[in-house]
Design an enzyme around this catalytic site. Structure first.
Site, PDB file in Angstrom:
ATOM      1  N   TRP A  81       0.864  -1.176   0.003  1.00  0.00           N
ATOM      2  CA  TRP A  81      -0.038   0.017  -0.015  1.00  0.00           C
ATOM      3  C   TRP A  81       0.905   1.413   0.048  1.00  0.00           C
ATOM      4  O   TRP A  81       1.630   1.243   0.818  1.00  0.00           O
ATOM      5  CB  TRP A  81      -0.916  -0.237   1.249  1.00  0.00           C
ATOM      6  CG  TRP A  81      -1.905   0.992   1.573  1.00  0.00           C
ATOM      7  CD1 TRP A  81      -2.700   1.611   0.609  1.00  0.00           C
ATOM      8  CD2 TRP A  81      -2.016   1.792   2.708  1.00  0.00           C
ATOM      9  NE1 TRP A  81      -3.474   2.633   0.982  1.00  0.00           N
ATOM     10  CE2 TRP A  81      -3.149   2.821   2.297  1.00  0.00           C
ATOM     11  CE3 TRP A  81      -1.506   2.117   3.962  1.00  0.00           C
ATOM     12  CZ2 TRP A  81      -3.400   3.706   3.214  1.00  0.00           C
ATOM     13  CZ3 TRP A  81      -1.954   2.813   4.975  1.00  0.00           C
ATOM     14  CH2 TRP A  81      -2.896   3.804   4.439  1.00  0.00           C
ATOM     15  N   ASP A  87      -1.062  -5.510   9.616  1.00  0.00           N
ATOM     16  CA  ASP A  87      -1.771  -4.400   8.963  1.00  0.00           C
ATOM     17  C   ASP A  87      -3.116  -5.223   8.546  1.00  0.00           C
ATOM     18  O   ASP A  87      -3.274  -6.098   7.572  1.00  0.00           O
ATOM     19  CB  ASP A  87      -1.426  -3.582   7.883  1.00  0.00           C
ATOM     20  CG  ASP A  87      -2.281  -2.458   7.406  1.00  0.00           C
ATOM     21  OD1 ASP A  87      -3.410  -2.583   7.770  1.00  0.00           O
ATOM     22  OD2 ASP A  87      -1.950  -1.793   6.505  1.00  0.00           O
ATOM     23  N   LYS A 145     -13.437  -0.555   5.916  1.00  0.00           N
ATOM     24  CA  LYS A 145     -14.273  -1.314   4.697  1.00  0.00           C
ATOM     25  C   LYS A 145     -15.080  -2.294   5.153  1.00  0.00           C
ATOM     26  O   LYS A 145     -16.201  -2.252   4.896  1.00  0.00           O
ATOM     27  CB  LYS A 145     -12.922  -2.055   4.106  1.00  0.00           C
ATOM     28  CG  LYS A 145     -11.578  -1.637   4.063  1.00  0.00           C
ATOM     29  CD  LYS A 145     -11.404  -0.442   2.594  1.00  0.00           C
ATOM     30  CE  LYS A 145     -10.285   0.414   3.119  1.00  0.00           C
ATOM     31  NZ  LYS A 145      -9.561   0.468   1.934  1.00  0.00           N
TER      32      LYS A 145
HETATM   33  N1  KET Z   1      -4.001  -0.581   5.248  1.00  0.00           N
HETATM   34  C1  KET Z   1      -3.983  -0.813   3.924  1.00  0.00           C
HETATM   35  C2  KET Z   1      -3.255  -2.153   3.564  1.00  0.00           C
HETATM   36  C3  KET Z   1      -4.998  -0.296   2.952  1.00  0.00           C
HETATM   37  O1  KET Z   1      -5.205  -0.526   1.758  1.00  0.00           O
HETATM   38  C4  KET Z   1      -5.608   0.807   3.592  1.00  0.00           C
HETATM   39  C5  KET Z   1      -6.476   1.807   2.866  1.00  0.00           C
HETATM   40  C6  KET Z   1      -5.324   1.246   5.097  1.00  0.00           C
HETATM   41  C7  KET Z   1      -4.410   0.314   5.723  1.00  0.00           C
HETATM   42  C8  KET Z   1      -5.807   2.560   5.836  1.00  0.00           C
HETATM   43  O2  KET Z   1      -7.220   2.572   5.812  1.00  0.00           O
HETATM   44  P1  KET Z   1      -7.992   3.508   6.578  1.00  0.00           P
HETATM   45  O3  KET Z   1      -8.978   4.298   5.906  1.00  0.00           O
HETATM   46  O4  KET Z   1      -6.884   4.476   7.304  1.00  0.00           O
HETATM   47  O5  KET Z   1      -8.506   2.582   7.874  1.00  0.00           O
HETATM   48  N2  KET Z   1      -6.553   1.594   1.419  1.00  0.00           N
HETATM   49  C9  KET Z   1      -7.304   2.325   0.508  1.00  0.00           C
HETATM   50  C10 KET Z   1      -7.677   3.896   0.726  1.00  0.00           C
HETATM   51  C11 KET Z   1      -6.340   4.643   0.960  1.00  0.00           C
HETATM   52  O6  KET Z   1      -5.657   4.531   0.257  1.00  0.00           O
HETATM   53  O7  KET Z   1      -6.505   5.381   1.835  1.00  0.00           O
HETATM   54  C12 KET Z   1      -6.885   2.049  -0.814  1.00  0.00           C
HETATM   55  O8  KET Z   1      -5.697   1.622  -0.985  1.00  0.00           O
HETATM   56  O9  KET Z   1      -7.541   2.336  -1.728  1.00  0.00           O
END
Ligand code: KET
Length: 456
Positions: free
Chosen positions: A185, A266, A302
């Site tokens: 990511w 994660d 999610k």
């Molecule tokens: N870890 C991973 C692997 C991840 O894909 C995301 C979010 C997060 C943590 C953080 O999510 P949060 O909203 O802080 O709980 N990924 C998607 C959104 C982004 O990039 O913020 C994405 O990859 O599209």
């Protein structure tokens, strides 16, 4: 407003302004008498601010974020057929964001409960939320929880949990190197670097097989320094959609434990990969079951659709309960100057759902429906490409796990698809399957076909 009324209104406003002005002049005259040289009117020699250059004028324009910037470009496109497959955010068959029914219900309960107040939470967040979050990821019967060896703090979604966890490590752990998968990511290297850790990569993905480079992964972790931190995606690896099998996880565990490597999980997609909350936590539980230590960052963005509520948790599993108490005290020192304490609303929604067995059950059904819809999008896209005779092997679309497909499209093909078909995705060719619907799949398949046959 009637005329007489209006005149009265203006007169009284005028009176208020004059009273204020006389207060100000009284005040300035007192100040002037304190200091005979001071005056409120600018001196003719003082520089004028109007028209002068900004003190920030040398600041460079920063590039857009590689994931959230896709939404910025998408929003600027006026085309009615545009599709956003950039950010990982679930959409319905109608292409709309989804608020889960069970979340609406929990919110109703909260709003209708007059005993609820808006006081500050403790630095560590809502206690119920923390206990229930630890149980969700480690399992209700987890020995580590029963033995009070887990320190859990509520954080700002997955990102905030990673940020707090890594700053805690940078301040309190002897090894500053964190190994992260290649690719990963896009925000991971930024979060860890800014927290004070040193980022290195381990091999993860093999573009040739579009699968796991298990050999490379084991080799790189074997040569990592004793005690190094290793970031592991608990399930539904982002962006590749490729996860180790359970047997491979077991081998990774043995290697990491033998070298004293510290696992940092994660977990942003628990329940989203398979539709089962337990199945998607197996990797984490395997590590916790051996009695060793680890960190886990959880996100409810999610799996509960709480993206903008920013709800997450950081858990640190320790060897003993007295270590866990001290760890928690240090986590508070990280959090307090960063954002003081976390917000109450989202965590209350999660706690309400997790502690009520009926609502919990309802959540699992809604979660499974989201996971199933994503899986059906994989099948439909795969079939649509087969139908068009698009050159190449597309079976990875149905093999990959979770929210994303790592298509293998290159950045020129991605640019072409945005320009000609108004389909938006990240430059690495990742598409969010959750952003697709039966309606948009033919359009996407046409675009991929044109890109693959027309652009190298
Ligand atoms: N870890 C991973 C692997 C991840 O894909 C995301 C979010 C997060 C943590 C953080 O999510 P949060 O909203 O802080 O709980 N990924 C998607 C959104 C982004 O990039 O913020 C994405 O990859 O599209």
């Amino acid at each position: 407003m009637e005329n007489a009324n209006m005149i009265h209104h203006f007169l009284s406003a005028d009176r208020r302004i004059r009273t204020l002005a006389s207060h100000l002049s009284d005040h300035s005259s007192t100040m002037a008498s304190d200091n005979p040289t001071s005056t409120l009117s600018p001196s003719p020699t003082a520089g004028s601010y109007v028209g002068s250059a900004s003190v920030f004028s040398a600041i460079a324009q920063a590039p857009e974020d590689s994931i959230l910037g896709v939404t910025v470009a998408f929003n600027k496109d006026p085309s009615p057929v545009k599709v956003n497959l950039g950010v990982g955010a679930y959409r319905t068959e109608e292409g709309k964001p989804l608020v889960l029914n069970v979340v609406r219900k929990a919110e109703q309960l909260l709003v209708n409960d007059p005993s609820r107040v808006k006081e500050y939470l403790p630095i560590t967040g809502l206690a119920d939320f923390n206990n229930l979050s630890a149980r969700l990821i480690f399992g209700a019967g987890s020995l580590a929880i029963q033995e009070n060896r887990v320190a859990t703090v509520q954080c700002l979604s997955g990102t905030g949990s990673l940020r707090v966890g890594s700053e805690f490590l940078a301040r309190n752990y002897h090894e500053k190197v964190i190994y992260i998968p290649q690719p990963t990511w896009g925000n991971h290297p930024k979060v860890f670097t800014i927290s004070g850790l040193v980022v290195k990569y381990y091999r993860y993905y093999d573009p040739g097989t579009r699968g796991l480079n298990f050999h490379g992964l084991l080799e790189d972790l074997s040569s990592a320094p004793q005690g190094a931190i290793v970031l592991l995606h608990a399930c539904a690896h982002n962006p590749t959609g490729v996860d180790p099998t359970l047997e491979q996880w077991e081998q990774i565990r043995q290697l990491m434990r033998s070298k004293g490597l510290l696992p940092f999980f994660d977990s942003a997609y628990q329940g989203f990969a398979s539709g089962s909350l337990d199945a998607d936590a197996q990797s984490v539980r395997l590590f916790v079951a051996d009695g060793g230590e680890c960190l886990a960052a959880q996100s409810y963005a999610k799996n509960m659709g709480l993206y903008g509520e920013r709800v997450g948790a950081l858990s640190i599993v320790c060897k003993s309960s007295d270590v866990a108490v001290r760890v928690e005290s240090q986590l508070k020192l990280v959090i307090r100057p960063m954002y003081s304490n976390p917000p109450i609303h989202g965590a209350s929604i999660v706690a309400t759902i997790l502690k009520n067995s009926e609502m919990y059950h309802e959540w699992t059904i809604e979660l499974k429906a989201m996971a199933d819809r994503i899986i059906s999008m994989r099948k439909q896209l795969f079939d649509a490409l087969l139908q068009r005779g698009t050159p190449g092997d597309w079976s990875h679309i149905i093999k990959q796990i979770g929210m994303f497909t790592f298509t293998g499209l290159n950045s020129d093909q991605v640019t072409f698809m945005a320009k000609e078909f108004h389909i938006y995705m990240t430059a690495d060719g990742r598409i969010s399957m959750a952003g697709l619907s039966s309606r948009t799949i033919p359009h996407l398949a046409d675009a991929i076909h044109a890109a693959v046959t027309g652009i190298n």
